[in-house]
Structures are given as C-alpha cells and as structure tokens.
Enzyme design. Structure first.
Site, PDB file in Angstrom:
ATOM      1  N   GLY A 160       0.849  -1.198   0.000  1.00 17.91           N
ATOM      2  CA  GLY A 160       0.000   0.000   0.000  1.00 17.91           C
ATOM      3  C   GLY A 160       0.872   1.231   0.000  1.00 17.91           C
ATOM      4  O   GLY A 160       2.086   1.139   0.221  1.00 17.91           O
TER       5      GLY A 160
ATOM      6  N   LYS B 114     -12.202 -10.528 -14.643  1.00 11.74           N
ATOM      7  CA  LYS B 114     -12.445 -10.452 -16.089  1.00 11.74           C
ATOM      8  C   LYS B 114     -11.932 -11.688 -16.849  1.00 11.74           C
ATOM      9  O   LYS B 114     -12.640 -12.242 -17.681  1.00 11.74           O
ATOM     10  CB  LYS B 114     -11.739  -9.195 -16.621  1.00 11.74           C
ATOM     11  CG  LYS B 114     -12.061  -8.859 -18.025  1.00 11.74           C
ATOM     12  CD  LYS B 114     -13.282  -8.006 -18.029  1.00 11.74           C
ATOM     13  CE  LYS B 114     -13.692  -7.507 -19.367  1.00 11.74           C
ATOM     14  NZ  LYS B 114     -14.825  -6.580 -19.202  1.00 11.74           N
TER      15      LYS B 114
ATOM     16  N   ASP C  25     -18.969  -8.513 -19.954  1.00 10.57           N
ATOM     17  CA  ASP C  25     -19.516  -8.903 -18.650  1.00 10.57           C
ATOM     18  C   ASP C  25     -21.041  -9.084 -18.689  1.00 10.57           C
ATOM     19  O   ASP C  25     -21.570 -10.090 -18.231  1.00 10.57           O
ATOM     20  CB  ASP C  25     -19.152  -7.870 -17.574  1.00 10.57           C
ATOM     21  CG  ASP C  25     -17.661  -7.612 -17.513  1.00 10.57           C
ATOM     22  OD1 ASP C  25     -16.898  -8.495 -17.947  1.00 10.57           O
ATOM     23  OD2 ASP C  25     -17.254  -6.526 -17.049  1.00 10.57           O
TER      24      ASP C  25
ATOM     25  N   CYS D 193       5.616  -5.972   0.497  1.00  9.47           N
ATOM     26  CA  CYS D 193       5.941  -4.538   0.485  1.00  9.47           C
ATOM     27  C   CYS D 193       5.474  -3.882   1.797  1.00  9.47           C
ATOM     28  O   CYS D 193       6.000  -4.215   2.853  1.00  9.47           O
ATOM     29  CB  CYS D 193       5.328  -3.914  -0.764  1.00  9.47           C
ATOM     30  SG  CYS D 193       5.874  -2.243  -1.062  1.00  9.47           S
TER      31      CYS D 193
END
Ligand code: XMP
Length: 604
Positions: A71, A389, A243, A98
């Site tokens: 983040g 997707k 979609d 991270c």
C-alpha cells in the site's frame, strides 16, 4: 464498500454460492496491487478473496494463508492501515508484501526505516539463506521493487532471507510460525520468479489445495441464479460488453429464454455496425426476448451545440437515466415479477486503490431511481460479482460465446461522443521550438488531478525511439500541453487551423468511418491482439475542405489505470494512413506518443 458488494454478500449468505470457502484471504491495505495478487493466486488454482485490512482475525478462521498487500502508506503515519495482530497466531501462514512486510515487522516488534529516495523498478535479488519460499529459484533474480521505507531491525524469531543492492531486507521470515515477508512484488510480471514464489508459499508453506477453476463453477452459478430469482423473471440492460453478455447467457441457461429479457439502448454513439452485431450475437446465444430501443435522435439532439467534455458526459448520463426509467415504466419491470440482472464483476465490488474509478464509472449509469430502488430491495442478480475479467472470459468460452467477441477491447459507455473532440472557437496553431502547439484541449491526468490542455505536434518524426523519448522529455518540462503527437505522413501544419465545431452527425459519421478502417486493418493484421485498447479520435484540426484530423491511440495496459503508447508496424501504419486520408473531410493523421499518466487513454 459499495452497494453492489453488499448485495452479493446477501446473495451469498442466502445459500448457494458458486465459490468455495476461501483458503486464502488477501488483506487490502489500499494498494493498487491487491487485485493483482488475488488474481495471481486464483490463476494458480486456489480460490482467494479480498477483505479490508482490519478484518478481525476471528473472521478468518479456517484460512490456510493470509496475504497482507502492499500500500502507499508508511507504518508510522497516523491513520495508516493496519491489521489485527491476532492474524499472526491463527495458524494460517502469512505473507506480507511490500507495505505488508513492513507492517508485519512493525507489529511484531521490529523497526521500519524511512527511505528518502525509495527504490522503483527492476532490482536483483540475492538469496542469503535457503528457505521453502525460494525453492527452485536461482539467484540473482530479476524482481520488481516499488517502495520508500524498508524493514530495519527484524522482530524476534525472524531471519534475513534475501537482499538487493539497495535493500538489505528484501525477504524475511520466521519459519517456525510460518510468517514470511518480501519487500518486492511477486505478483507483477516483471518479477520473473514471482509465480514460483507464490506457488511455494501457497502449496509448500501454507498447504493449500487446488480448488479453483472458474469453468467448473458454471452449474453452481446457475443454481444460485435459480435460487435468487425464485419465481421471478430477470431483465438486463445489455451494453454489448463482455460482462453483461456472459451474465445474461448464464441467466438464459439457468432460467430459459422465456424468463430473461434483454434490452439494448441504441444511442447513435456506437461504432459502425454495432447494433446489428449485438442483435445477431444475442440471437446466436438463444435470446428470444431481446429488443433494441432506438434512442439515437434523443441523444444526438441533446448533444447538439455542446463542446465541453464533462458536459457531454453528463448529458449522456442523464439521457441514459431518462430512457431506462421510461423502459422500466412501460415494461412494468418495477412490479414484483422482475429482478434486475447486472454484469458486475469482482473488482467493481471492492473499493481498493486500483478499482475506485471502475466503480465510479459503473455506478454512473446505474443511478436510475427505479434501479436504485431495485438494488435497495435486493431485487438484483449479479452472477459474476465474485469473478475477475479473465475468469469471466473463461466462463464465456465454456458457454460457447465466440472468442472474437470475448477478446474485444474495452469500449467506453458514452461511446464515440467522447472521442469526437469539439472546439468552441476557431484558433491558429502556434510555432514553438519543437513543433506546433495545437489549441485543441484534451483531458489528461497528473498526480491525482485532471488536466485540460492543448497538444504539442512535433515538427517531424525521427523514428519511434527518438520520438518517444522526446515526447516524454518535453511533456515533463512544460505545463503548456498534456499530450505529444507526431504526423506519420508529414504535411506542413503551417496551413492548418482549429475550427469551431460541435458534435454533428457529419463528424460522428466521419469518426465512425475512420474507426471502422482502423479496426478492420488491426483485425486483419493481428495487431489488435498486441494492444489492450485502440481508441481512434477525431479533432477539429485541418483546412477549409478537410476540417478534421484523426488521432491514433494504441495502448498497452493491464487495467486501464496506467498505460503505455505502443509503436505500430510501419507497413500497417502506412496502409492505415493511406485509407484514412481518403475519408472525405480528413486532413491528416496524428499518432499519440503520450503515456498515461500524463495523458489519459481516452482523449475527450
Ligand atoms: P482513461 O481515459 O480515464 O480511461 O484513461 C481508462 C479506461 O476507462 C475506459 N472508460 C470508460 N469506460 N464508461 C466506461 O465503461 C466510461 O464512461 C469510460 N470512460 C473511460 C476507457 O475506455 C479506458 O479503457
């Protein structure tokens, strides 16, 4: 969390779920990589979900693994995201990535050192101590870094696993407790061994089992549709996008064609041949209850005389609402026999760094009062709300939807209207050192803010490599323009002017023809498979007899949030320019060299 995800959760709680209990939870600390991590884990055949970072550990019992994402914050910043420290002792293996690694070290008694310059881009990983995390991974290894802070002193029980030239703590672990941290990003393609590292963590360290293949979920999705629909019928406003088409097809299979209605609004702002294409596609899918609402005249007259891009968007949004509202009334969709089907996918339901915009875009067209009421009363079905997707495409393939349709590039809802730029006043080009300033304003993005500026047309092309580096250098050095273009077929811009124009029928038709030429040549040459999206834009730059110019904007992208302008094979470009320059009213062809940021993908 958005309304839609609450609805999906409600549907999930109601019973049938097309997904297994997650073995892995990715805790979202607001980074753009959160969806990428989850997608990669699922690609490895393990079902993973995203939850807010502060989700109580008690809600994660039974997980085999927990990943804390990267983040943008620093652990010492007040209000920066944190996690429930009890997650480190649930028995699940934990991987901090991270910021996730820094947070883990910070919460367990280590220190984090503030970096002043940071490290962004490729680095080489040196493994210092063998670990199950790096099994089968040679070193040095190319990895991707994107951070400012680093872990300093390790918490008790932790050991150093790997480092890079500039980051002493590139990977750490407490193997006893199965807590692992990496400063780099194993989820991005640039980390060449990323897939092996995630595989080692999931299967070698956490003991996950293969449980995920979207294709195998189809019959469960259909069960869920039948359960949520009960005795009611489903209607969809289909867009011709992937979609909503896959969601529609699933409902068609689950409930039969009699119980599923599809409505497509023809705004007159679509590409050449789109309405007949969608009609034929739905017929081939077995949709017998499908109709087209011809609203072309209404959209076009509302847009006449409008120049400003945001105003165009608002008018189109309002017209959509108006037309949909009328359909809801005349078709009696608001009575108790109907529920609304939607093609919402997983990233739309979770507001993290990478998906906030997608959410905004989708909700925009759904804010019809009647639809809002349906959502609030749970009369909505979103069969794909837990899928990505790529998974939707895989399901689509399995359902027999043509591959050519499933691989279509994204196309914005407001259609060609935003790609047909207008100008409120005539203006002359201005000569500058490196070319010409063209006073047609287009939208760009810098930092988090929108820009609206003229274009720089480079004096002459010097080959792709040099054009790209000039474009980047010039745009970084000036606030006078937000895009740099070049003319592949040089014409003297001395005689060009910018004309005062709005969104006329003629201009839309000109753009439609240009777009059709580009699409056809890209399809025939296979170049469409090499780019993520290829907007074709019309701008009011030219001469009295040819008052418009065509801009080519092929880009690479992963999710539309950032993008790179892509060079094109010379023979294809030559052929394209030749055909485009034959379109009546087209003066010249321009090639957009601008990446995003500072440009956007669309021009507007
Ligand atoms: P920009 O221009 O912001 O576009 O770089 C990023 C991606 O979003 C798409 N886009 C839209 N999609 N409705 C949509 O469904 C919209 O209003 C819209 N505006 C932009 C754009 O095509 C690109 O893929």
């Amino acid at each position: 969390m958005s309304t839609t995800s609450i609805v999906s959760n409600a549907a999930r709680a109601a019973g049938a779920s097309p997904t297994p209990e997650p073995q892995v939870t990715v805790l979202d600390t607001g980074g753009q990589y959160c969806h990428l991590i989850t997608r990669k884990i699922r690609e490895l055949g393990v079902y993973a979900e995203i939850r807010p970072s502060e989700t109580p550990a008690a809600e994660l019992s039974g997980r085999k693994a927990i990943v804390i994402s990267g983040g943008p914050c620093s652990v010492y910043e007040p209000g920066s995201p944190t996690v429930d420290p009890a997650i480190f002792s649930t028995g699940a293996a934990v991987l901090g990535i991270c910021y996730g690694q820094q947070l883990m070290a910070h919460l367990l008694g280590g220190t984090v050192t503030k970096g002043d310059r940071g490290e962004y881009g490729l680095a080489y990983l040196e493994v210092r101590e063998q670990s199950p995390l790096f099994r089968g991974v040679d070193h040095p290894q190319k990895i991707w870094m994107s951070h400012r802070d680093t872990v300093g002193a390790l918490p008790d029980g932790f050991r150093l696993l790997a480092s890079t030239e500039t980051c002493g703590t590139a990977a750490i672990a407490d193997p006893e407790r199965r807590l692992y941290g990496v400063q780099f990003h194993p989820e991005v393609v640039h980390t060449e061994c990323g897939r092996e590292i995630l595989t080692n963590f999931l299967f070698g360290i956490s003991g996950c089992q293969h449980d995920w293949n979207p294709k195998h979920r189809i019959s469960l999705i259909e069960d869920q549709i039948r359960e949520v629909a009960g005795g009611r019928n489903v209607f969809f406003f289909v867009s011709g996008g992937v979609d909503s088409t896959v969601a529609y097809t699933l409902c068609l299979r689950a409930l039969g064609p009699e119980r599923v209605r599809g409505l497509y609004v023809d705004t007159g702002l679509m590409r050449e041949g789109e309405t007949p294409y969608v009609r034929q596609l739905f017929a081939s899918l077995g949709a017998t209850n499908f109709s087209v609402e011809d609203a072309r005249e209404r959209f076009l007259s509302a847009l006449s005389g409008v120049h400003e891009p945001e105003r165009k968007r608002n008018i189109i949004g309002e017209k959509f609402v108006e037309v949909q509202d009328e359909i809801l009334q005349t078709e009696h969709f608001l009575d108790g026999h109907w529920i609304l089907g939607q093609g919402t996918i997983y990233p739309d339901t979770i507001e993290s760094g990478g998906s906030a915009k997608a959410d905004l875009i989708k909700t925009h067209h759904n804010r019809v009062a009647g639809i809002q009421r349906l959502i609030e009363s749970n009369r909505i079905i979103e069969p794909l709300s837990l899928f990505y997707k790529d998974e939707v495409r895989e399901i689509g393939r399995e359902l027999g939807i043509p591959a050519e349709f499933l691989e279509r590039h994204p196309f914005p809802g407001p259609g060609l209207a935003i790609r047909c730029l207008c100008s409120q006043q005539p203006a002359a080009l201005q000569r500058v050192d490196d070319g010409w300033i063209v006073p047609v304003h287009s939208v760009g993005v810098q930092g988090d803010s929108r820009t609206y500026r003229p274009i720089l047309l480079l004096d002459a092309s010097r080959g792709w490599e040099e054009d790209y580096s000039r474009a980047t250098r010039l745009i970084n050095a000036s606030a006078d323009f937000n895009r740099v273009v070049v003319q592949p077929k040089a014409k003297d811009p001395g005689g060009f002017r910018v004309f005062c124009t709005d969104l006329s029928d003629d201009r839309l038709e000109r753009l439609r023809r240009a777009d059709d030429i580009v699409r056809r040549l890209c399809r025939e040459s296979g170049f469409d498979r090499e780019v993520w999206q290829f907007p074709v834009v019309l701008i009011p730059l030219g001469t009295e007899t040819a008052p418009d110019s065509v801009v080519l904007r092929p880009v690479h992208s992963v999710d539309g949030m950032t993008a790179q302008s892509v060079p094109m094979p010379q023979a294809l470009l030559d052929r394209m320019c030749e055909d485009l320059l034959r379109v009546p009213g087209v003066c010249t062809v321009l090639y957009d060299l601008t990446h995003k940021p500072p440009g956007t993908i669309e021009w507007e």
